[in-house]
Design an enzyme around this catalytic site. Structure first.
Site, PDB file in Angstrom:
ATOM      1  N   VAL A  14     -11.409 -23.685  11.129  1.00 46.01           N
ATOM      2  CA  VAL A  14     -11.093 -25.013  11.675  1.00 46.01           C
ATOM      3  C   VAL A  14     -10.040 -24.947  12.777  1.00 46.01           C
ATOM      4  O   VAL A  14     -10.230 -25.480  13.878  1.00 46.01           O
ATOM      5  CB  VAL A  14     -10.617 -25.954  10.538  1.00 46.01           C
ATOM      6  CG1 VAL A  14     -10.107 -27.266  11.115  1.00 46.01           C
ATOM      7  CG2 VAL A  14     -11.765 -26.224   9.572  1.00 46.01           C
ATOM      8  N   MET A  15      -8.906 -24.277  12.503  1.00 52.97           N
ATOM      9  CA  MET A  15      -7.831 -24.211  13.502  1.00 52.97           C
ATOM     10  C   MET A  15      -8.279 -23.451  14.744  1.00 52.97           C
ATOM     11  O   MET A  15      -8.023 -23.865  15.875  1.00 52.97           O
ATOM     12  CB  MET A  15      -6.594 -23.562  12.891  1.00 52.97           C
ATOM     13  CG  MET A  15      -5.863 -24.416  11.884  1.00 52.97           C
ATOM     14  SD  MET A  15      -5.068 -25.873  12.616  1.00 52.97           S
ATOM     15  CE  MET A  15      -3.685 -25.115  13.473  1.00 52.97           C
ATOM     16  N   SER A 130       1.577 -25.761  14.397  1.00 51.52           N
ATOM     17  CA  SER A 130       1.554 -26.825  13.404  1.00 51.52           C
ATOM     18  C   SER A 130       0.871 -28.070  13.947  1.00 51.52           C
ATOM     19  O   SER A 130       0.997 -28.395  15.125  1.00 51.52           O
ATOM     20  CB  SER A 130       2.982 -27.186  12.974  1.00 51.52           C
ATOM     21  OG  SER A 130       2.964 -28.241  12.035  1.00 51.52           O
ATOM     22  N   GLY A 132      -2.251 -29.158  12.057  1.00 51.85           N
ATOM     23  CA  GLY A 132      -3.521 -29.274  11.374  1.00 51.85           C
ATOM     24  C   GLY A 132      -4.687 -29.333  12.342  1.00 51.85           C
ATOM     25  O   GLY A 132      -4.578 -29.002  13.524  1.00 51.85           O
ATOM     26  N   LYS A 185       8.773 -21.587  12.175  1.00 56.30           N
ATOM     27  CA  LYS A 185       7.610 -22.237  11.567  1.00 56.30           C
ATOM     28  C   LYS A 185       7.748 -22.292  10.040  1.00 56.30           C
ATOM     29  O   LYS A 185       7.360 -23.278   9.393  1.00 56.30           O
ATOM     30  CB  LYS A 185       6.329 -21.486  11.947  1.00 56.30           C
ATOM     31  CG  LYS A 185       5.045 -21.998  11.280  1.00 56.30           C
ATOM     32  CD  LYS A 185       4.780 -23.472  11.601  1.00 56.30           C
ATOM     33  CE  LYS A 185       3.341 -23.886  11.359  1.00 56.30           C
ATOM     34  NZ  LYS A 185       2.853 -23.658  10.007  1.00 56.30           N
ATOM     35  N   HIS A 188      10.061 -25.061   9.282  1.00 58.43           N
ATOM     36  CA  HIS A 188       9.292 -26.297   9.491  1.00 58.43           C
ATOM     37  C   HIS A 188       8.483 -26.623   8.249  1.00 58.43           C
ATOM     38  O   HIS A 188       8.492 -27.751   7.759  1.00 58.43           O
ATOM     39  CB  HIS A 188       8.368 -26.135  10.698  1.00 58.43           C
ATOM     40  CG  HIS A 188       7.282 -27.168  10.792  1.00 58.43           C
ATOM     41  ND1 HIS A 188       6.130 -27.114  10.003  1.00 58.43           N
ATOM     42  CD2 HIS A 188       7.150 -28.287  11.548  1.00 58.43           C
ATOM     43  CE1 HIS A 188       5.364 -28.146  10.272  1.00 58.43           C
ATOM     44  NE2 HIS A 188       5.950 -28.871  11.214  1.00 58.43           N
ATOM     45  N   ASN A 189       7.760 -25.636   7.726  1.00 59.99           N
ATOM     46  CA  ASN A 189       6.925 -25.883   6.562  1.00 59.99           C
ATOM     47  C   ASN A 189       7.753 -26.190   5.329  1.00 59.99           C
ATOM     48  O   ASN A 189       7.350 -26.996   4.489  1.00 59.99           O
ATOM     49  CB  ASN A 189       6.020 -24.671   6.306  1.00 59.99           C
ATOM     50  CG  ASN A 189       4.856 -24.607   7.274  1.00 59.99           C
ATOM     51  OD1 ASN A 189       4.935 -25.115   8.385  1.00 59.99           O
ATOM     52  ND2 ASN A 189       3.775 -23.980   6.865  1.00 59.99           N
ATOM     53  N   GLU A 192       8.700 -29.651   5.628  1.00 62.12           N
ATOM     54  CA  GLU A 192       7.483 -30.418   5.327  1.00 62.12           C
ATOM     55  C   GLU A 192       7.326 -30.594   3.816  1.00 62.12           C
ATOM     56  O   GLU A 192       7.016 -31.695   3.337  1.00 62.12           O
ATOM     57  CB  GLU A 192       6.285 -29.673   5.915  1.00 62.12           C
ATOM     58  CG  GLU A 192       4.929 -30.297   5.664  1.00 62.12           C
ATOM     59  CD  GLU A 192       3.816 -29.404   6.187  1.00 62.12           C
ATOM     60  OE1 GLU A 192       2.877 -29.124   5.409  1.00 62.12           O
ATOM     61  OE2 GLU A 192       3.891 -28.977   7.355  1.00 62.12           O
ATOM     62  N   ARG A 289       6.162 -28.781  -7.202  1.00 59.94           N
ATOM     63  CA  ARG A 289       4.745 -28.409  -7.149  1.00 59.94           C
ATOM     64  C   ARG A 289       4.397 -27.477  -8.311  1.00 59.94           C
ATOM     65  O   ARG A 289       3.328 -27.587  -8.912  1.00 59.94           O
ATOM     66  CB  ARG A 289       4.421 -27.735  -5.818  1.00 59.94           C
ATOM     67  CG  ARG A 289       4.561 -28.663  -4.616  1.00 59.94           C
ATOM     68  CD  ARG A 289       3.918 -28.062  -3.380  1.00 59.94           C
ATOM     69  NE  ARG A 289       4.189 -28.877  -2.193  1.00 59.94           N
ATOM     70  CZ  ARG A 289       3.555 -28.752  -1.035  1.00 59.94           C
ATOM     71  NH1 ARG A 289       2.615 -27.828  -0.902  1.00 59.94           N
ATOM     72  NH2 ARG A 289       3.861 -29.514   0.001  1.00 59.94           N
TER      73      ARG A 289
END
Length: 484
Positions: A14-15, A130, A132, A185, A188-189, A192, A289
């Site tokens: 997809v990416m 980033s 999606g 990154k 960042h995640n 997130e 989680r």
């Protein structure tokens, strides 16, 4: 095949597909390759039909199709698959060619790959991407690091396809050497993870604590998205709450409450521990989680353990406003901790990170994009040496003004038995950070008592260590001082 394509891309998931289409739409010729070559043919005859995109059925053909210095972006699963494909590429590359890893790789791997490829006369870029599926197609946030002299060659492409702020600035700039891009990154995640958990805690308070319907919550998040909480994650939460299936059921209510993760949040927590930084909110978000995954145990425990909780008996609208302020203040703490971690990593690994630039890269295209990030950029532009975001006047005032509401929310959630681990640890962090004297003096005394680990004294210079024979039996021998 002629050598005319501007960049090659490997991995048509997809990416990968969407990045290729994005590049082509900005005027760049792209050569594509996938290990399963049928995917190449399907893409060329489908979404890529009629576009300046060529399909390749071998690594040799891919390399032969590119302008020099060759630029090849790998979009495959992180870890061994990246290393394996780099080894396939090397025999077909010339000195100065550039290999780009655009996956979610761990930053030490990018540091290692930079050194390895440079030792062979090649160049490497490890870049976080980033946004999606939609971001990849319309404009992602891109965070490149690695071989500095590779940047000038990929800059026009990366900044050409990146998201842009309202002022037209690309959400992409050079981060630093080695693994710096993937480190940023990773943080960042991690942020997130924190943002998502905070929103989930507010949702749980609204649903279980206040008994609000999905439509009522949808309206609240729609309103919040017009103010200081304006962000991509608030926006999609608004939409998720209102979404119904063909039978008229709210899809959210049909989703099993066990969360997945790909590891970047865990890496952030581990690196925070390695560097001795209290990134508590992201840690709690990861553990939340993990706890959600214990579904069967939780179901069983719910039948066995009584919570001794109270119901909500206050003014609902007032409490909703308190939650908005508590969410905003907790979000500030999450970013403060993330930037604190990046600052310590920059010292540890010798990176020259531009923190205002990082905030700009996150301003658009990425999952944590929000109006809020513009204020972070302003803070670091005013004071590049800012040690903690909560010390900036804007954020200091915001946190101070939110504190009464924040404390009411945490206290109410505790009394109602609704878990809010991320929001409560954010408040605990703030209280710890603003406390001049913490009880670590007792902790040090305990360590010295059972292990002769020594301690410093407030009436002596820092760096001078003492030991007490607490029992009268331990003698004067003390352990050496070290940091794990």
């Amino acid at each position: 095949m002629s050598s005319e394509m501007d960049i090659g891309l490997v991995g048509l998931a997809v990416m990968g597909e969407n990045l290729v289409l994005n590049m082509e739409s900005k005027g760049f010729g792209v050569a594509v390759y996938n290990r399963t070559v049928q995917k190449v043919d399907d893409f060329i005859n489908g979404r890529a039909k009629g576009k300046n995109i060529v399909g390749c059925h071998s690594v040799e053909e891919l390399c032969a199709s590119l302008k020099k210095p060759r630029k090849i972006m790998i979009m495959v699963k992180a870890g061994k698959p990246v290393d394996a494909f780099i080894e396939q590429l090397i025999p077909h590359l010339d000195p100065g060619d550039i290999v780009i890893d655009g996956g979610n790789s761990h930053f030490p791997d990018s540091s290692r790959r930079t050194e390895y490829l440079e030792s062979k006369g090649l160049r490497f870029i490890g870049t976080g991407v980033s946004g999606g599926e939609e971001g990849a197609l319309k404009g992602p946030s891109i965070m490149p690091g690695g071989s500095p002299d590779a940047w000038e060659h990929v800059k026009p492409i990366f900044q050409g396809i990146a998201a842009r702020t309202e002022d037209g600035e690309p959400c992409c700039d050079w981060v630093g050497q080695g693994g710096a891009g993937h480190f940023v990154k990773m943080v960042h995640n991690g942020i997130e993870y924190g943002d998502m958990q905070l929103i989930c805690e507010v949702y749980q308070l609204m649903k279980e604590g206040l008994g609000m319907t999905n439509d009522e919550m949808h309206e609240v998040f729609a309103e919040w998205n017009k103010g200081e909480l304006d962000s991509y994650l608030i926006e999609i939460t608004r939409d998720i709450l209102a979404y119904k299936d063909e039978d008229g059921n709210y899809v959210l209510d049909l989703i099993l409450d066990t969360a997945g993760q790909k590891g970047t949040g865990k890496w952030t927590g581990i690196e925070a521990l390695n560097l001795g930084q209290p990134v508590t909110l992201i840690g709690e978000a990861v553990f939340a989680r993990c706890l959600s995954a214990l579904k069967e145990e939780r179901v069983a425990a719910s039948r066995e353990i009584k919570g001794h909780v109270t119901g909500f008996n206050g003014d609902r609208q007032s409490f909703i406003n308190d939650m908005r302020q508590a969410l905003y203040a907790s979000k500030i703490i999450s970013y403060a901790q993330g930037f604190q971690l990046m600052r310590e990593a920059a010292k540890e690994y010798g990176w020259d990170l531009n923190y205002g630039g990082v905030a700009l890269m996150w301003r658009g295209g990425c999952i944590i994009r929000s109006v809020f990030l513009g204020k972070i950029r302003d803070a670091f532009e005013k004071n590049p040496d800012l040690t903690n975001l909560v010390l900036d006047p804007f954020f200091r005032d915001a946190v101070e003004q939110s504190q009464p509401a924040w404390r009411r929310v945490v206290a109410t959630a505790v009394s109602m038995g609704v878990p809010i681990p991320a929001m409560s640890t954010a408040l605990a962090y703030l209280d710890g950070y603003r406390t001049e004297r913490l009880p670590a003096n007792l902790l040090q005394a305990q360590r010295d008592y059972f292990g002769a680990h020594t301690y410093e004294r407030i009436d002596k210079p820092r760096g001078e260590f003492f030991h007490t024979n607490w029992t009268g039996r331990g003698g004067t021998t003390s352990a050496s001082t070290y940091v794990v």
